[in-house]
Scaffold this motif. Structure first.
Motif, PDB file in Angstrom:
ATOM      1  N   ARG A 217       0.819  -1.213   0.000  1.00 52.37           N
ATOM      2  CA  ARG A 217       0.000   0.000   0.000  1.00 52.37           C
ATOM      3  C   ARG A 217       0.850   1.259   0.000  1.00 52.37           C
ATOM      4  O   ARG A 217       0.416   2.318  -0.470  1.00 52.37           O
ATOM      5  CB  ARG A 217      -0.945   0.001   1.212  1.00 52.37           C
ATOM      6  CG  ARG A 217      -2.072  -1.011   1.112  1.00 52.37           C
ATOM      7  CD  ARG A 217      -2.881  -1.046   2.404  1.00 52.37           C
ATOM      8  NE  ARG A 217      -3.469   0.249   2.729  1.00 52.37           N
ATOM      9  CZ  ARG A 217      -4.103   0.510   3.863  1.00 52.37           C
ATOM     10  NH1 ARG A 217      -4.220  -0.447   4.791  1.00 52.37           N
ATOM     11  NH2 ARG A 217      -4.613   1.701   4.086  1.00 52.37           N
ATOM     12  N   ALA A 218       2.063   1.145   0.529  1.00 50.26           N
ATOM     13  CA  ALA A 218       2.963   2.302   0.575  1.00 50.26           C
ATOM     14  C   ALA A 218       3.679   2.533  -0.747  1.00 50.26           C
ATOM     15  O   ALA A 218       4.374   3.539  -0.896  1.00 50.26           O
ATOM     16  CB  ALA A 218       3.981   2.122   1.685  1.00 50.26           C
ATOM     17  N   GLY A 219       3.535   1.618  -1.703  1.00 47.37           N
ATOM     18  CA  GLY A 219       4.134   1.812  -3.010  1.00 47.37           C
ATOM     19  C   GLY A 219       5.247   0.851  -3.365  1.00 47.37           C
ATOM     20  O   GLY A 219       5.744   0.862  -4.496  1.00 47.37           O
ATOM     21  N   PHE A 220       5.641   0.001  -2.419  1.00 49.78           N
ATOM     22  CA  PHE A 220       6.683  -0.973  -2.707  1.00 49.78           C
ATOM     23  C   PHE A 220       6.082  -2.124  -3.525  1.00 49.78           C
ATOM     24  O   PHE A 220       5.031  -2.650  -3.180  1.00 49.78           O
ATOM     25  CB  PHE A 220       7.290  -1.508  -1.413  1.00 49.78           C
ATOM     26  CG  PHE A 220       8.052  -0.476  -0.628  1.00 49.78           C
ATOM     27  CD1 PHE A 220       9.369  -0.182  -0.945  1.00 49.78           C
ATOM     28  CD2 PHE A 220       7.441   0.220   0.418  1.00 49.78           C
ATOM     29  CE1 PHE A 220      10.073   0.779  -0.223  1.00 49.78           C
ATOM     30  CE2 PHE A 220       8.135   1.175   1.144  1.00 49.78           C
ATOM     31  CZ  PHE A 220       9.463   1.463   0.816  1.00 49.78           C
ATOM     32  N   THR A 221       6.770  -2.495  -4.594  1.00 45.91           N
ATOM     33  CA  THR A 221       6.205  -3.483  -5.516  1.00 45.91           C
ATOM     34  C   THR A 221       6.673  -4.908  -5.248  1.00 45.91           C
ATOM     35  O   THR A 221       6.128  -5.850  -5.830  1.00 45.91           O
ATOM     36  CB  THR A 221       6.574  -3.120  -6.970  1.00 45.91           C
ATOM     37  OG1 THR A 221       8.005  -3.048  -7.088  1.00 45.91           O
ATOM     38  CG2 THR A 221       5.961  -1.772  -7.355  1.00 45.91           C
ATOM     39  N   ASN A 222       7.670  -5.068  -4.390  1.00 44.33           N
ATOM     40  CA  ASN A 222       8.219  -6.421  -4.204  1.00 44.33           C
ATOM     41  C   ASN A 222       8.391  -6.788  -2.741  1.00 44.33           C
ATOM     42  O   ASN A 222       9.454  -7.289  -2.341  1.00 44.33           O
ATOM     43  CB  ASN A 222       9.563  -6.533  -4.915  1.00 44.33           C
ATOM     44  CG  ASN A 222      10.579  -5.513  -4.383  1.00 44.33           C
ATOM     45  OD1 ASN A 222      10.206  -4.550  -3.706  1.00 44.33           O
ATOM     46  ND2 ASN A 222      11.844  -5.725  -4.676  1.00 44.33           N
ATOM     47  N   PRO A 223       7.384  -6.571  -1.879  1.00 48.66           N
ATOM     48  CA  PRO A 223       7.562  -6.927  -0.463  1.00 48.66           C
ATOM     49  C   PRO A 223       7.686  -8.436  -0.278  1.00 48.66           C
ATOM     50  O   PRO A 223       6.980  -9.211  -0.932  1.00 48.66           O
ATOM     51  CB  PRO A 223       6.292  -6.388   0.200  1.00 48.66           C
ATOM     52  CG  PRO A 223       5.286  -6.324  -0.888  1.00 48.66           C
ATOM     53  CD  PRO A 223       6.053  -6.013  -2.141  1.00 48.66           C
ATOM     54  N   VAL A 224       8.591  -8.842   0.604  1.00 51.66           N
ATOM     55  CA  VAL A 224       8.808 -10.268   0.841  1.00 51.66           C
ATOM     56  C   VAL A 224       8.991 -10.515   2.329  1.00 51.66           C
ATOM     57  O   VAL A 224       9.425  -9.631   3.079  1.00 51.66           O
ATOM     58  CB  VAL A 224      10.060 -10.794   0.096  1.00 51.66           C
ATOM     59  CG1 VAL A 224       9.867 -10.709  -1.402  1.00 51.66           C
ATOM     60  CG2 VAL A 224      11.310 -10.047   0.533  1.00 51.66           C
ATOM     61  N   LEU A 225       8.646 -11.722   2.742  1.00 48.00           N
ATOM     62  CA  LEU A 225       9.020 -12.201   4.070  1.00 48.00           C
ATOM     63  C   LEU A 225      10.423 -12.764   3.928  1.00 48.00           C
ATOM     64  O   LEU A 225      10.622 -13.871   3.443  1.00 48.00           O
ATOM     65  CB  LEU A 225       8.041 -13.265   4.560  1.00 48.00           C
ATOM     66  CG  LEU A 225       8.381 -13.944   5.897  1.00 48.00           C
ATOM     67  CD1 LEU A 225       8.415 -12.930   7.032  1.00 48.00           C
ATOM     68  CD2 LEU A 225       7.375 -15.052   6.203  1.00 48.00           C
ATOM     69  N   ALA A 226      11.412 -11.987   4.358  1.00 47.59           N
ATOM     70  CA  ALA A 226      12.804 -12.371   4.150  1.00 47.59           C
ATOM     71  C   ALA A 226      13.261 -13.436   5.131  1.00 47.59           C
ATOM     72  O   ALA A 226      14.126 -14.255   4.805  1.00 47.59           O
ATOM     73  CB  ALA A 226      13.704 -11.140   4.252  1.00 47.59           C
ATOM     74  N   ALA A 227      12.702 -13.423   6.352  1.00 42.69           N
ATOM     75  CA  ALA A 227      13.137 -14.400   7.357  1.00 42.69           C
ATOM     76  C   ALA A 227      12.031 -14.627   8.369  1.00 42.69           C
ATOM     77  O   ALA A 227      11.290 -13.703   8.730  1.00 42.69           O
ATOM     78  CB  ALA A 227      14.407 -13.925   8.066  1.00 42.69           C
ATOM     79  N   ASP A 228      11.937 -15.862   8.806  1.00 41.85           N
ATOM     80  CA  ASP A 228      11.059 -16.267   9.902  1.00 41.85           C
ATOM     81  C   ASP A 228      11.927 -17.070  10.850  1.00 41.85           C
ATOM     82  O   ASP A 228      12.254 -18.225  10.586  1.00 41.85           O
ATOM     83  CB  ASP A 228       9.895 -17.105   9.368  1.00 41.85           C
ATOM     84  CG  ASP A 228       8.966 -17.607  10.465  1.00 41.85           C
ATOM     85  OD1 ASP A 228       9.353 -17.564  11.651  1.00 41.85           O
ATOM     86  OD2 ASP A 228       7.847 -18.056  10.142  1.00 41.85           O
ATOM     87  N   THR A 229      12.340 -16.446  11.958  1.00 44.33           N
ATOM     88  CA  THR A 229      13.270 -17.094  12.879  1.00 44.33           C
ATOM     89  C   THR A 229      12.564 -17.916  13.945  1.00 44.33           C
ATOM     90  O   THR A 229      13.223 -18.569  14.756  1.00 44.33           O
ATOM     91  CB  THR A 229      14.150 -16.038  13.580  1.00 44.33           C
ATOM     92  OG1 THR A 229      13.352 -15.267  14.474  1.00 44.33           O
ATOM     93  CG2 THR A 229      14.835 -15.141  12.565  1.00 44.33           C
ATOM     94  N   GLY A 230      11.238 -17.855  13.968  1.00 47.29           N
ATOM     95  CA  GLY A 230      10.499 -18.505  15.035  1.00 47.29           C
ATOM     96  C   GLY A 230      10.322 -17.585  16.239  1.00 47.29           C
ATOM     97  O   GLY A 230       9.518 -17.873  17.137  1.00 47.29           O
ATOM     98  N   PHE A 231      11.059 -16.492  16.237  1.00 48.25           N
ATOM     99  CA  PHE A 231      10.948 -15.479  17.302  1.00 48.25           C
ATOM    100  C   PHE A 231      10.626 -14.124  16.708  1.00 48.25           C
ATOM    101  O   PHE A 231      10.005 -13.288  17.358  1.00 48.25           O
ATOM    102  CB  PHE A 231      12.252 -15.426  18.084  1.00 48.25           C
ATOM    103  CG  PHE A 231      12.140 -14.753  19.432  1.00 48.25           C
ATOM    104  CD1 PHE A 231      11.571 -15.417  20.511  1.00 48.25           C
ATOM    105  CD2 PHE A 231      12.579 -13.459  19.622  1.00 48.25           C
ATOM    106  CE1 PHE A 231      11.443 -14.807  21.742  1.00 48.25           C
ATOM    107  CE2 PHE A 231      12.463 -12.844  20.852  1.00 48.25           C
ATOM    108  CZ  PHE A 231      11.897 -13.514  21.911  1.00 48.25           C
ATOM    109  N   ASN A 232      11.060 -13.915  15.475  1.00 49.27           N
ATOM    110  CA  ASN A 232      10.792 -12.661  14.762  1.00 49.27           C
ATOM    111  C   ASN A 232      10.445 -12.936  13.311  1.00 49.27           C
ATOM    112  O   ASN A 232      10.807 -13.977  12.749  1.00 49.27           O
ATOM    113  CB  ASN A 232      12.013 -11.734  14.797  1.00 49.27           C
ATOM    114  CG  ASN A 232      12.246 -11.111  16.156  1.00 49.27           C
ATOM    115  OD1 ASN A 232      13.098 -11.562  16.914  1.00 49.27           O
ATOM    116  ND2 ASN A 232      11.489 -10.087  16.478  1.00 49.27           N
TER     117      ASN A 232
END
Length: 360
Positions: A337-352
């Motif tokens: 919504r802010a205008g970024f065209t390629n947002p990704v979940l870069a990491a899921d550490t289990g805590f963050n």
């Protein structure tokens, strides 16, 4: 009751089990208070590496009242925090890692200070529930801010350079070459000082609208030798565009605290140079919150959201109330919504969760 109505039956075993669950929770809450006490009084530090000690010996080494130290040790022993053999008590090294060894990956004792803040702000929270839901920064006790600094320090020291930033394509390379970094919602500034020390070619500016936090951050910078590549400003999240351009904009456990995260991310988009990267590190959560029922990490997270983060957001212009948890999809949607065209979940550490995007 009419003849057609049935008297409800009570599952006594279920009722008994639930009372047991509540008693267990109350025991944990009571122990939390004792943890804060032991932390503040230096009792855990005194026990660390000391081997088996008597209550009298611990009281003598800390200068504290021996009768109260005895009761505290008994509470710690029955709770499983210290071991006991006769009249001697010992803090195992494995427990000390969580309670007294600063910068250990397991050092989480400061969470008890944050929880203490919930109780201290209870009257303000009651008013928030009856009103607009807002809890201003001035209504949050100092122990909460202090606890947040100490609690998240553990993650910054052990995760930022090692896991979070390497997961974002191109980010470490930018920092090594020399990047202009904005940290929005910087709090007491520990992460900024860490980034500046780790990547000395880069410059870091921390922004926070809470003046006491910025004052503390500036004091921390002086204590660290006043590094030339770190500065702090009192400013809201939407004003950073006027201080740019930046190559990197970061939010460390702050995006969900903002009154208007969409406006903040749009400001970040405007503040970023072409090819710039935005990174938001958020507490771990799931898109399907019901899949986390019973998990300690989300029990803590939703309490934080109810008592601190969501009321803090509702007290600001925009009153978005994103919430501490809620899953990665909501964060990725905000970036889009802010205008970024390629947002990704870069990491899921289990805590963050680490979400990121690049400005085209």
């Amino acid at each position: 009751m009419t003849d057609t109505q049935q008297i409800p039956t009570v599952d006594e075993a279920r009722a008994e089990a639930f009372v047991g669950q509540m008693i267990t929770d109350f025991a944990g809450a009571a122990s939390t208070a004792m943890i804060v006490l032991g932390d503040r009084l230096g009792l855990f530090r005194a026990l660390t590496g000391a081997g088996p000690v008597t209550a009298a010996g611990l009281a003598a080494s800390t200068g504290l009242n021996p009768r109260l130290v005895t009761e505290w040790l008994h509470q710690m022993a029955v709770s499983g925090y210290v071991t006991v053999d006769g009249d001697r008590f010992e803090l195992p090294l494995e427990h000390a890692l969580a309670l007294s060894v600063v910068d250990s990956p397991a050092y989480v004792v400061a969470a008890a200070e944050i929880i203490t803040g919930y109780f201290l702000s209870m009257e303000h929270l009651e008013k928030a529930f009856h009103g607009d839901g807002g809890l201003s920064g001035d209504e949050v006790p100092g122990c909460s801010y202090h606890g947040i600094e100490r609690y998240f320090r553990t993650a910054y020291v052990n995760q930022l350079e090692q896991a979070w930033f390497p997961a974002v394509p191109g980010l470490v390379e930018k920092l090594e070459a020399g990047a202009r970094v904005a940290d929005v919602g910087c709090g007491h500034g520990f992460a900024d000082l860490l980034m500046a020390r780790t990547w000395p070619r880069s410059s870091v500016t921390g922004f926070d609208m809470h003046e006491p936090s910025i004052a503390t951050a500036r004091a921390r910078a002086i204590e660290a030798g006043s590094p030339a590549n770190v500065s702090f400003r009192v400013a809201d999240s939407a004003s950073i565009a006027g201080h740019g351009p930046f190559d990197v904009v970061v939010y460390f456990d702050a995006l969900h605290d903002l009154g208007d995260p969409v406006a903040a991310l749009k400001a970040a988009y405007e503040a970023l140079a072409p090819g710039g990267i935005v990174v938001a590190v958020e507490p771990w959560s799931s898109d399907d919150w019901t899949s986390t029922i019973g998990m300690p990490i989300t029990r803590i997270g939703y309490a934080s959201s109810t008592a601190l983060c969501t009321p803090g957001s509702l007290a600001q212009p925009g009153a978005y109330g994103l919430g501490t948890l809620g899953g990665p999809s909501k964060r990725l949607e905000l970036l889009a919504r802010a205008g970024f065209t390629n947002p990704v979940l870069a990491a899921d550490t289990g805590f963050n969760l680490v979400v990121a995007a690049t400005k085209a």
